[in-house]
Design an enzyme around this catalytic site. Structure first.
Site, PDB file in Angstrom:
ATOM      1  CE  LYS A  36      26.687  68.263  41.919  1.00 45.35           C
ATOM      2  NZ  LYS A  36      28.034  68.689  41.566  1.00 45.35           N
ATOM      3  NE  ARG A  37      21.923  76.952  46.296  1.00 45.05           N
ATOM      4  CZ  ARG A  37      21.852  78.238  46.638  1.00 45.05           C
ATOM      5  NH1 ARG A  37      22.779  78.757  47.411  1.00 45.05           N
ATOM      6  NH2 ARG A  37      20.863  79.003  46.222  1.00 45.05           N
ATOM      7  CE  LYS A  97      25.470  73.908  40.895  1.00 48.35           C
ATOM      8  NZ  LYS A  97      26.936  73.702  40.986  1.00 48.35           N
ATOM      9  CE  LYS A 137      34.472  70.495  49.389  1.00 45.77           C
ATOM     10  NZ  LYS A 137      33.346  71.446  49.505  1.00 45.77           N
ATOM     11  CB  THR A 194      34.976  72.278  45.311  1.00 48.03           C
ATOM     12  OG1 THR A 194      33.709  72.878  45.615  1.00 48.03           O
ATOM     13  CG2 THR A 194      35.866  73.305  44.654  1.00 48.03           C
ATOM     14  CG  HIS A 252      34.247  81.685  41.144  1.00 47.52           C
ATOM     15  ND1 HIS A 252      34.893  80.662  41.800  1.00 47.52           N
ATOM     16  CD2 HIS A 252      34.780  82.832  41.614  1.00 47.52           C
ATOM     17  CE1 HIS A 252      35.767  81.181  42.653  1.00 47.52           C
ATOM     18  NE2 HIS A 252      35.724  82.494  42.545  1.00 47.52           N
TER      19      HIS A 252
HETATM   20  C1  26Q Z   1      25.539  87.651  42.334  1.00 48.66           C
HETATM   21  C2  26Q Z   1      24.815  88.830  42.322  1.00 48.66           C
HETATM   22  C3  26Q Z   1      23.692  88.992  43.118  1.00 48.66           C
HETATM   23  C4  26Q Z   1      23.318  87.955  43.969  1.00 48.66           C
HETATM   24  C5  26Q Z   1      24.047  86.794  43.991  1.00 48.66           C
HETATM   25  C6  26Q Z   1      25.147  86.627  43.173  1.00 48.66           C
HETATM   26  C7  26Q Z   1      25.924  85.361  43.214  1.00 48.66           C
HETATM   27  C8  26Q Z   1      26.196  84.754  44.422  1.00 48.66           C
HETATM   28  C9  26Q Z   1      26.902  83.579  44.479  1.00 48.66           C
HETATM   29  C10 26Q Z   1      26.395  84.770  42.057  1.00 48.66           C
HETATM   30  C11 26Q Z   1      27.120  83.585  42.113  1.00 48.66           C
HETATM   31  C12 26Q Z   1      27.385  82.980  43.337  1.00 48.66           C
HETATM   32  C13 26Q Z   1      28.128  81.721  43.487  1.00 48.66           C
HETATM   33  C14 26Q Z   1      28.716  81.077  42.516  1.00 48.66           C
HETATM   34  C15 26Q Z   1      29.411  79.795  42.744  1.00 48.66           C
HETATM   35  O1  26Q Z   1      29.351  79.223  43.814  1.00 48.66           O
HETATM   36  N1  26Q Z   1      30.116  79.301  41.726  1.00 48.66           N
HETATM   37  C16 26Q Z   1      30.835  78.054  41.866  1.00 48.66           C
HETATM   38  O2  26Q Z   1      32.166  78.340  42.268  1.00 48.66           O
HETATM   39  C17 26Q Z   1      32.881  77.154  42.575  1.00 48.66           C
HETATM   40  C18 26Q Z   1      34.227  77.552  43.120  1.00 48.66           C
HETATM   41  O3  26Q Z   1      35.040  78.033  42.091  1.00 48.66           O
HETATM   42  C19 26Q Z   1      32.988  76.262  41.357  1.00 48.66           C
HETATM   43  O4  26Q Z   1      33.588  75.058  41.753  1.00 48.66           O
HETATM   44  C20 26Q Z   1      31.607  75.984  40.776  1.00 48.66           C
HETATM   45  O5  26Q Z   1      31.735  75.289  39.536  1.00 48.66           O
HETATM   46  C21 26Q Z   1      30.853  77.290  40.547  1.00 48.66           C
HETATM   47  O6  26Q Z   1      29.526  77.037  40.125  1.00 48.66           O
END
Ligand code: 26Q
Length: 821
Positions: free
Chosen positions: A560-561, A566, A672, A668, A369
């Site tokens: 979004k975050r 972004k 929406k 995503t 991702h």
């Molecule tokens: C990893 C290690 C330690 C702590 C946290 C994490 C961690 C947690 C969540 C790393 C990444 C995430 C989340 C990533 C995320 O939400 N990515 C998004 O995924 C979506 C679904 O595929 C995409 O549409 C987005 O582009 C992408 O940013």
């Protein structure tokens, strides 16, 4: 066209007759909650109503499970550290087709369904896109009849609640389980022991396989699952979301107690329980904490033990696992599962290393991702070895075979060997989870076409050379049940009146709407629906933040975050430029705009938090300046979550998808918004590109550098200062912010943040500013032409049906999991 009734799943009289449903609800209220109707509080009605709905789910759940067992077919296991499901009551009622019956039943009891359903807490067991995708996938797998289990952690504290104090983000714990969780079922009988630390002994004396070792963990905890039913559209299949909690092992506790070590015993139990205590609130900057690795192993081991036990129980022979189980890794967070399955196969089930590796690779597949280097998970080798000594051995063994094969069969040089290695040898040695997931899977997929191509060219270039058939694309999708039918029943009704019901089962049938873009009468109705949804959002903003907005203004939304890539910063800088122009040229034909922002910043992400403060500082100034005459309103909406998204998506006129090209894997939210008839202003990044291909170049506003141009610009000595000097509007806006115009009480607050744009501008804010600004002004002109705006909005709704997660899941099912014809 006629508004035909939706074909419902076979419903029992209890479900179709509001009187008997009402009796049922009262029965639950009385005998489970212990209240009579006159004493019941809204929360009691919520609990009683969910209990009644749940009974309908359980029968179908048992039927689905039985059917899967009887068919003996392949099952899908979706391993994810996040499931951002939000509320479940509406989803469930709507998919079962009993929403109106429940509404009527409650009316008879003098209770308002809408009021009660808003009391249900959001299950916020995820950060953002990746977690929400897992939730959409669970619903779509049930819908397209894929037998599936989701596996994750039952966090006691999910995503934090965000408050805004004096413009700054403040994080507070969210206690979603405070009133209990009526959807879950504890399954104590399916508990497993999970070990950490300790020693690995050379071999076993009982004649097991040569490759087997005996791991004696130093610490043990018990993983116990809680199951939640996930109902598909029309209620045909109900799958299971199985979330693990950690409990201490009792005997240790008792021993310690008997020895009088009260504190020591409690420490052990606290340590166990800390595993499922909290979701890490970082969505792109790995925390690198030991607890995080413990969480990853805890849920991977519990899930793998459960999968292996189920397989042996039904099929007897572990060698057939790949024919009966497809395990999808949602990013690298569960990647240690690869080593865990190897351990179970070799140490517990006596397979040879070679046999185990074959079974493992044919069972796993991995979804990536992100390409952001700082978001790729790696673990310091000493930490990994201390916590998981047996897994470390197995990773070395896997790596040895991989590297020998690369050199011997592919002639890889030292650089390429270094790049594919599971161990990063540059500096402090680290385990690379992405390389482990890649090596241990038969399929590695990206989440949008551009992202998948960039995976092949960047992070996985050498692994791709070695395994050229492994990387494939599965463009993300969203469930049209939650993101159209439930969040926008008004639009759903209009669509049914206009094109019939086919789109309810096949979202791509929305294409039947295309001709209506040119139908003035239809456009009026479409606009009226949008107006209703904007009015609803305006009410919410007034109630929650005391903010008044004009519902006839253009609603411009970025939710979004918060992350530098972004580019919320690009948006707010452009707003400052607009503000400046409105004041300088009040005589021009400005179009009233409401700019809305929402999103959480990782608590440790300094710049993201500062961007939130900047948005609030700019909003304070602009919203109180009489010179603006209400032409521009800016607001940061606190605590953006799934439920808030359900209100904001349908109310947007304009969707901001403005990441630096090449950095957003997919997005995503973009899907929406478009589904609900917003136009997009966006870069050629992630799924925006495919959205453009579907809605047509003329129905989306694309601006800015392409991914290739971003790469070239960075490589060719980009000079942001020169760009800023060349753009009067940008220079003035940046200067105003960094000189303290919006922060007179602390004039240097934004000096470093803006300084970053002058110095390196990694995210290309300056490079894209003029193009973004011009696109925004074109949109003003378009907004003034209602007929044309609405026609384009209609074409967006009509042409984004392909972005349904049903389509995505069918592609996974056919091309990766091999579970559908
Ligand atoms: C990893 C290690 C330690 C702590 C946290 C994490 C961690 C947690 C969540 C790393 C990444 C995430 C989340 C990533 C995320 O939400 N990515 C998004 O995924 C979506 C679904 O595929 C995409 O549409 C987005 O582009 C992408 O940013």
């Amino acid at each position: 066209m006629q508004n035909t009734t939706v074909a419902l799943p076979t419903l029992t009289p209890r479900e179709t007759d509001p009187d008997s449903l009402a009796r049922d609800i009262v029965e639950h209220l009385t005998h489970r909650i212990g209240k009579n109707p006159s004493a019941a509080k809204p929360h009691d009605w919520l609990a009683a109503t969910i209990a009644a709905i749940r009974d309908s789910v359980i029968d179908r759940w048992i039927a689905s499970t039985t059917k899967t067992y009887e068919q003996g077919g392949k099952r899908v296991y979706y391993l994810s550290l996040e499931f951002l499901i939000g509320r479940l009551m509406r989803d469930t009622m709507s998919n079962l087709g009993i929403m109106e019956n429940v509404r009527t039943a409650l009316e008879k009891l003098g209770v308002d369904l809408d009021l009660v359903s808003e009391l249900e807490p959001d299950a916020a067991l995820g950060n953002g896109g990746l977690g929400r995708l897992a939730a959409c996938f669970m619903e779509s797998m049930a819908t397209v009849d894929v037998p599936a289990y989701g596996y994750g952690i039952r966090y006691v504290n999910g995503m934090f609640r965000q408050e805004v104090h004096d413009g700054w983000q403040v994080e507070l714990p969210e206690t979603w389980l405070a009133h209990g969780n009526p959807w879950e079922f504890e399954r104590r009988e399916a508990s497993y022991e999970i070990g950490f630390g300790g020693l690995v002994e050379p071999a076993r004396a009982d004649g097991s396989g040569d490759d087997a070792r005996s791991w004696r963990p130093q610490e043990r905890v018990i993983a116990t699952p809680y199951d939640t039913p996930v109902v598909g559209w029309r209620g045909e299949r109900v799958n299971t979301l199985r979330l693990w909690t950690a409990v201490p092992i009792d005997p240790i506790l008792l021993d310690a107690f008997n020895a009088g070590d009260h504190i020591g015993a409690l420490k052990e139990s606290n340590k166990a329980e800390s595993l499922a205590r909290v979701l890490y609130p970082a969505d792109s900057t790995p925390a690198g904490q030991e607890l995080r690795l413990r969480q990853e192993y805890f849920f991977s081991s519990a899930s793998l033990q459960d999968i292996v036990r189920r397989h042996l129980q039904y099929f007897g022979d572990i060698r057939t696992l790949p024919d009966k189980a497809a395990i999808q890794l949602n990013d690298t967070h569960p990647a240690v599962s690869v080593a865990e399955l190897m351990r179970l196969l070799i140490d517990e089930l006596d397979l040879s290393f070679a046999e185990a590796w074959d079974v493992t690779r044919r069972t796993f597949s991995y979804t990536n991702h992100t390409l952001l280097p700082e978001a790729l998970e790696t673990w310091p080798l000493p930490l990994f070895e201390r916590l998981l000594p047996r897994h470390m051995q197995l990773i070395y063994a896997i790596n040895a075979r991989l590297l020998i094969e690369a050199k011997r069969d592919k002639g890889f040089d030292d650089r390429a060997i270094g790049a594919i290695s599971l161990i990063d040898e540059g500096g402090e040695r680290r385990v690379r989870m992405a390389n482990l997931a890649f090596a241990g899977s038969h399929s590695v997929n990206g989440v949008a076409a551009l992202h998948t191509e960039l995976m092949k060219e960047t992070v996985f270039a050498d692994l791709h050379r070695m395994f050229p058939d492994r990387i494939n694309n599965k463009t993300n999708g969203v469930t049209p049940r939650r993101w159209l039918m439930q969040c926008n029943p008004e639009l759903t009704s209009l669509l049914r009146e206009t094109i019939g019901d086919r789109f309810l089962d096949d979202t791509e049938a929305l294409a039947d709407l295309v001709p209506f873009a040119d139908d003035a009468a239809f456009r009026e109705k479409f606009r009226a629906v949008k107006q209703v949804k904007k009015g609803r959002l305006a009410d919410v903003l007034k109630d929650r933040m005391g903010l008044r907005v004009d519902p006839s203004a253009l609603f411009d939304v970025q939710i979004k975050r918060i992350h530098e890539y972004k580019r919320q910063l690009l948006n707010i800088v452009e707003a400052v430029a607009l503000y400046d122009q409105i004041r300088s040229h009040p005589e021009r034909d400005w179009q009233p705009r409401v700019k809305l922002f929402g999103g959480k910043a990782a608590p440790s992400y300094h710049n993201a938090k500062l961007i939130i403060k900047l948005i609030n500082d700019v909003a304070r100034t602009v919203n109180h300046d009489p010179a603006v005459q209400g032409l521009l309103k800016i607001a940061f909406v606190p605590n953006y979550n799934v439920s808030m998204a359900e209100i904001m998506m349908p109310a947007a006129d304009l969707s901001e998808q403005i990441s630096t090209a090449g950095m957003e894997a997919s997005g995503t939210g973009n899907m929406k918004f478009a589904l609900n008839g917003a136009l997009t202003i966006g870069t050629l990044d992630g799924a925006n590109i495919e959205i453009m291909e579907h809605v047509g170049r003329e129905n989306i506003r694309i601006f800015g550098l392409t991914a290739q141009e971003v790469a070239d610009t960075r490589n060719n000595g980009y000079n942001p200062r020169a760009v800023i000097e060349g753009s009067r509007e940008l220079a003035q806006a940046l200067n105003a912010i960094s000189s303290g115009v919006f922060s007179p009480e602390d004039p240097t607050r934004y000096r470093d943040l803006i300084g970053g744009i002058y110095d390196h501008d990694w995210f290309m804010v300056a490079a894209d500013f003029d193009s973004y600004h011009a696109a925004q002004r074109e949109l003003d002109t378009l907004w003034a032409n209602k007929a044309e705006w609405d026609a384009q909005a209609v074409r967006n709704t009509a042409r984004v049906g392909w972005f349904s997660s049903d389509r995505t899941i069918r592609q996974y099912a056919r091309e990766i999991w091999k579970v559908l014809p």
